[in-house]
Write a protein that holds these residues in place. Structure first.
Motif, short mmCIF file in Angstrom:
data_model
loop_
_atom_site.label_atom_id
_atom_site.label_comp_id
_atom_site.label_asym_id
_atom_site.label_seq_id
_atom_site.Cartn_x
_atom_site.Cartn_y
_atom_site.Cartn_z
N TYR A 144 53.06 22.93 -3.48
CA TYR A 144 52.11 23.68 -2.66
C TYR A 144 51.02 24.32 -3.51
CZ TYR A 144 55.42 23.11 1.14
OH TYR A 144 56.24 22.57 2.10
N LEU A 145 50.61 23.62 -4.58
CA LEU A 145 49.64 24.24 -5.49
C LEU A 145 48.28 24.38 -4.82
CD1 LEU A 145 49.26 25.35 -8.26
CD2 LEU A 145 48.54 23.12 -9.04
N LEU A 146 47.87 23.34 -4.09
CA LEU A 146 46.53 23.39 -3.47
C LEU A 146 46.45 24.50 -2.42
CD1 LEU A 146 43.73 22.13 -3.32
CD2 LEU A 146 44.58 20.66 -1.51
N PRO A 147 47.42 24.60 -1.47
CA PRO A 147 47.36 25.73 -0.54
C PRO A 147 47.37 27.08 -1.24
CG PRO A 147 48.98 24.14 0.20
CD PRO A 147 48.50 23.68 -1.13
N PHE A 148 48.10 27.16 -2.35
CA PHE A 148 48.14 28.42 -3.11
C PHE A 148 46.76 28.80 -3.61
CE2 PHE A 148 48.95 30.74 -7.07
CZ PHE A 148 49.73 31.76 -6.57
N GLU A 149 46.04 27.81 -4.16
CA GLU A 149 44.69 28.10 -4.68
C GLU A 149 43.75 28.43 -3.54
OE1 GLU A 149 44.10 28.50 -7.69
OE2 GLU A 149 45.84 27.61 -8.64
N VAL A 150 43.88 27.69 -2.41
CA VAL A 150 43.03 27.98 -1.26
C VAL A 150 43.28 29.40 -0.76
CG1 VAL A 150 42.55 27.33 1.12
CG2 VAL A 150 42.83 25.57 -0.59
N ALA A 151 44.55 29.83 -0.81
CA ALA A 151 44.87 31.19 -0.38
C ALA A 151 44.20 32.21 -1.28
CB ALA A 151 46.38 31.39 -0.39
N VAL B 59 63.26 25.04 1.80
CA VAL B 59 62.52 26.17 1.23
C VAL B 59 61.12 26.30 1.82
CG1 VAL B 59 61.40 25.08 -0.73
CG2 VAL B 59 62.31 27.37 -0.97
N SER B 60 60.67 25.25 2.55
CA SER B 60 59.29 25.27 3.03
C SER B 60 59.05 26.40 4.04
CB SER B 60 58.92 23.92 3.64
OG SER B 60 60.05 23.23 4.04
N GLY B 61 60.08 26.80 4.79
CA GLY B 61 59.90 27.90 5.73
C GLY B 61 59.52 29.19 5.02
N ASN B 62 60.17 29.44 3.89
CA ASN B 62 59.84 30.62 3.10
C ASN B 62 58.40 30.57 2.62
OD1 ASN B 62 62.04 32.31 3.09
ND2 ASN B 62 63.09 31.17 1.50
N ILE B 63 57.99 29.37 2.15
CA ILE B 63 56.63 29.22 1.64
C ILE B 63 55.63 29.50 2.75
CG2 ILE B 63 55.02 27.58 0.63
CD1 ILE B 63 57.00 27.83 -1.36
N PHE B 64 55.93 28.96 3.94
CA PHE B 64 54.98 29.14 5.04
C PHE B 64 54.89 30.61 5.43
CE2 PHE B 64 52.54 28.24 8.66
CZ PHE B 64 52.05 26.97 8.48
N ALA B 65 56.03 31.30 5.45
CA ALA B 65 56.01 32.72 5.77
C ALA B 65 55.17 33.48 4.75
CB ALA B 65 57.42 33.27 5.82
N PHE B 66 55.26 33.05 3.49
CA PHE B 66 54.46 33.68 2.44
C PHE B 66 52.97 33.51 2.71
CE2 PHE B 66 52.47 33.08 -1.81
CZ PHE B 66 52.50 34.40 -2.21
N PHE B 67 52.57 32.28 3.11
CA PHE B 67 51.15 32.06 3.38
C PHE B 67 50.70 32.84 4.60
CE2 PHE B 67 51.56 28.09 0.80
CZ PHE B 67 50.70 28.53 -0.18
N VAL B 68 51.59 32.95 5.60
CA VAL B 68 51.24 33.76 6.78
C VAL B 68 50.96 35.20 6.35
CG1 VAL B 68 52.11 34.73 8.92
CG2 VAL B 68 52.44 32.34 8.44
N MET B 69 51.78 35.71 5.41
CA MET B 69 51.56 37.08 4.93
C MET B 69 50.23 37.20 4.22
SD MET B 69 55.14 38.30 3.39
CE MET B 69 56.54 38.66 4.42
N VAL B 70 49.88 36.19 3.41
CA VAL B 70 48.61 36.25 2.69
C VAL B 70 47.46 36.30 3.68
CG1 VAL B 70 47.08 34.95 1.19
CG2 VAL B 70 49.48 35.10 0.64
#
Lengths: 170, 103
Positions: A144-151, B59-70
Motif C-alpha cells: 500500500y505504498l502508493l495510497p500511503f504517499e497519496v495520503a 490485515v487489509s481491514g486495519n490498513i483501510f481503517a488507518f486511511f479512513v482516519m487520515v
C-alpha cells in the motif's frame, strides 16, 4: 469471559458517549462525551488486537482532532449559540431518515451471512512473534505504498487549505 | 485463539453507533455538533472494518481503517477552518441561518 466483560464495558462507553454527544446542549459537553466515545472505540480496537490503530486512535483522534474541535469551540461565540434552538424544526423528516437507515442496517444484519460476500480468511496466518504494528508496517510500506504517499499529499493539501481559509485576508 | 466475542456483536454495535451519528447529523442545528456526528459515523465504519479484519485474519481491514482516519483528520482540519470562516462572516453557528444558497 474477560473479553466479553471488556466488550460490554467498552460498548457502554461508546454508546453512552455517543448518545450524550448528540443530546447535550453545550458544544463543549458534546466534545467531552465524544472523547469518551472515541476512547471506547479505541478500547474495542485493542480488544481485537489492533494495537497500532488503538495508538493512532488515541494520538490522532483524542489528541489531535478533538483538541482542534475544542479550540474552535473556544474561538466561536457559544453563549449566543446556546440560547438558540438546538434541534431541527423538521424533526419528523429527520426521524423518518434515521428510521430508514436503521431499518436498512437491521435488515442486512438480520439476513446475516447471506447478505455479505465474505473474503476468504487468509490461508497464511501472519508469522508468529510479529506484532500487529510490525505486520501493518510491512504491508503499508510495500503493498500500500502508493495510497500511503497519496495520503501524505492529501494531508499537505488539507494543511495548506485550512491555513489559507482561516487567514484574515487572503 | 478463538474469538471470544462474535463478529455480529461488533456489527450490531457499529450499526447502532452509525445510526446515532445519522440521528445527530439530522436533528442538531449547531454546525459543530453536526460535525461531531460525522466523526461518530466514521468511527462506526472503522469499527466494522477492524472487526472484519480481525475475524477474517486479513490485515487489509486495519490498513483501510488507518486511511479512513487520515482522511478524517484532513476533513476535520478543513471543515473546522470553514466553520471559523463562516462564523467570522455570519456570526452564527446555526445552519438554518446559513441559507444564502437556498434561494
Amino acid at each position: 469471559m474477560t473479553d466479553t466483560v471488556l466488550f460490554y464495558v467498552f460498548a457502554l462507553l461508546v454508546l453512552g458517549g455517543g448518545v450524550l454527544t448528540i443530546t447535550r446542549k453545550s458544544a463543549v459537553h458534546s466534545a467531552i462525551y465524544l472523547i469518551i466515545s472515541l476512547i471506547g472505540v479505541g478500547g474495542l480496537y485493542l480488544l481485537q488486537q489492533a494495537e497500532f490503530l488503538f495508538a493512532v486512535q488515541i494520538i490522532l483522534y483524542v489528541g489531535g482532532v478533538m483538541l482542534l474541535f475544542l479550540f474552535v469551540i473556544m474561538l466561536v461565540n457559544l453563549e449566543q449559540a446556546a440560547t438558540e434552538r438546538q434541534f431541527n424544526k423538521q424533526w419528523w423528516i429527520a426521524l423518518a431518515c434515521v428510521l430508514a437507515v436503521g431499518a436498512e442496517l437491521a435488515y442486512v444484519l438480520y439476513r446475516g451471512a447471506a447478505a455479505f460476500q465474505f473474503a476468504r480468511p487468509s490461508e497464511t496466518p501472519p508469522a508468529p512473534g510479529m506484532g500487529n504494528t510490525e505486520i501493518l508496517a510491512q504491508v503499508l510500506f510495500s503493498e500500500y505504498l502508493l495510497p500511503f504517499e497519496v495520503a501524505s499529499v492529501l494531508l499537505l493539501v488539507a494543511v495548506v487549505g485550512s491555513v489559507i481559509m482561516a487567514k484574515k485576508r487572503i | 485463539m478463538p474469538a471470544a466475542v462474535p463478529l455480529s456483536w461488533y456489527l450490531v454495535l457499529s450499526a447502532v453507533l452509525f445510526s446515532l451519528g445519522v440521528a445527530g447529523f439530522f436533528f442538531r442545528r449547531n454546525i459543530i455538533t453536526m460535525f461531531m456526528s460525522i466523526e461518530l459515523m466514521l468511527n462506526a465504519v472503522n469499527l466494522s472494518f477492524v472487526a472484519f479484519s480481525f475475524q477474517l485474519k486479513q490485515v487489509s481491514g486495519n490498513i483501510f481503517a488507518f486511511f479512513v482516519m487520515v482522511v478524517a483528520a484532513a476533513e476535520a482540519a478543513v471543515g473546522l477552518a470553514i466553520i471559523l470562516t463562516v462564523f467570522k462572516n455570519r456570526a452564527t453557528l446555526n445552519v438554518d441561518r446559513i441559507d444564502s444558497m437556498k434561494y
